[in-house]
Write an enzyme that holds these catalytic residues in place. Structure first.
Site, PDB file in Angstrom:
ATOM      1  N   LYS A  15      -7.188  36.972  13.230  1.00  0.00           N
ATOM      2  CA  LYS A  15      -5.343  36.532  12.650  1.00  0.00           C
ATOM      3  C   LYS A  15      -4.816  37.458  12.058  1.00  0.00           C
ATOM      4  CE  LYS A  15      -3.826  31.874  10.911  1.00  0.00           C
ATOM      5  NZ  LYS A  15      -3.708  31.453  12.187  1.00  0.00           N
ATOM      6  N   SER A  16      -4.501  38.505  12.427  1.00  0.00           N
ATOM      7  CA  SER A  16      -3.667  39.288  11.648  1.00  0.00           C
ATOM      8  C   SER A  16      -1.916  38.789  11.258  1.00  0.00           C
ATOM      9  CB  SER A  16      -3.171  39.999  12.349  1.00  0.00           C
ATOM     10  OG  SER A  16      -2.404  40.291  14.100  1.00  0.00           O
TER      11      SER A  16
END
Ligand code: PMP
Length: 291
Positions: free
Chosen positions: A151-152
């Site tokens: 989850k960047s």
């Protein structure tokens, strides 16, 4: 009173809560984040969210300078100081300020930010009549690109998918993976129901393993519904009896149209409704609805 934002141990008024223009989170989307909710002052599945945050950080070799317990304590104090109990948290860890090159070694100190704010609520009508979606022409990141399981801060692929939905006048877009199988929505996981069986793409289909998704799988099992994780094709959406999407913000939302095809009876289906009720009961820990 101004909302207070937690940045590396300081609680700062929203208007003054800023990061450097040299922060690689801004320059390159180099960082990770989480979206988390609290219900009645209790943070929902925080361990799962923080595990995902730390795993995302590990995958991009970003050392979060706090323990999960410290982050949780900071979340609680940020919620309390803002007099919130039903709220939405955004926990962000950026690579921190560096120079103008992409090399992460130039960023010596990550920046950790915690925002606790009101939850944006969707119109009630949408939960009854469902949303319309289209198939996005953008392919979900390849698993051997920076993994979609991270989850960047780099959400552009999802954003262009969302733009396609906006342009088509629908609420969201389904994203397919490099093999053409269903992956997920632009910021939510997807489920279909066919002949009583609840199905959702496996983690290897290019999804972010959603905490809401995990909860729905568990609740489905608890309600004795057959729930399976499998590869799904576009046609599985078209011929489903029910379809819904899940995510921290929106929770469980029925989908009643895909690429112009009506799903089921065109309103929230019975199994979706059952799972929505169970989810609402679960997050508030009201066991009465689960029996
Ligand atoms: N997929 C993507 C790409 C997302 O951004 C989100 C929202 N975090 C989800 C799925 C749903 O995950 P969760 O249920 O943990 O919010």
């Amino acid at each position: 009173m101004s909302l207070k934002i937690w940045i590396d141990g300081n609680l700062i008024d929203k208007e003054n809560a800023t990061v450097s223009v040299y922060d690689h989170g801004l320059l390159y989307g180099d960082g990770v984040f989480e979206g988390i909710r609290a219900y009645g002052g209790r943070i929902f599945e925080n361990k799962q969210h923080l595990d995902r945050l730390y795993n995302s950080a590990k995958a991009i070799k970003l050392a979060i300078p706090y323990t999960p317990q410290q982050v949780e304590e900071a979340m609680i104090s940020t919620m309390k100081i803002n007099h919130l109990s039903d709220c939405y948290f955004r926990v962000i860890v950026t690579r921190g300020p560096g120079d103008l090159g992409i090399d992460p070694r130039k960023s010596k100190k990550p920046v950790t930010i915690i925002i606790a704010d009101q939850v944006g609520v969707y119109p009630k009508e949408l939960y009854e009549n469902g949303i319309s979606v289209i198939s996005s022409s953008y392919v979900r990141q390849h698993p051997n690109a920076c993994s979609p399981r991270v989850k960047s801060l780099n959400y552009l692929n999802n954003i262009v998918g969302k733009m396609e939905a906006n342009d088509a006048g629908v609420q969201d877009a389904v994203m397919y993976n490099h093999e053409g199988n269903v992956s997920e929505m632009t910021a939510a996981n997807v489920f279909v129901v066919r002949e009583g069986v609840v199905m959702t793409p496996t983690t290897s289909c290019g999804i972010l393993e959603g905490v809401t998704r995990n909860t729905i799988i568990k609740l489905g099992v608890k309600l004795s519904l057959p729930v399976i994780e499998k590869r799904l094709q576009r046609i599985d959406l078209y011929i489903s009896d029910e379809m819904f999407v899940t995510g921290t913000g929106a929770e469980v939302v029925p989908v009643t149209k895909v690429d112009g095809r009506v799903i089921g009876s065109g309103v929230c289906g019975p199994i979706t409704e059952k799972l929505m009720d169970a989810f609402h009961a679960h997050v508030r820990d009201d066991r009465s609805l689960l029996v």
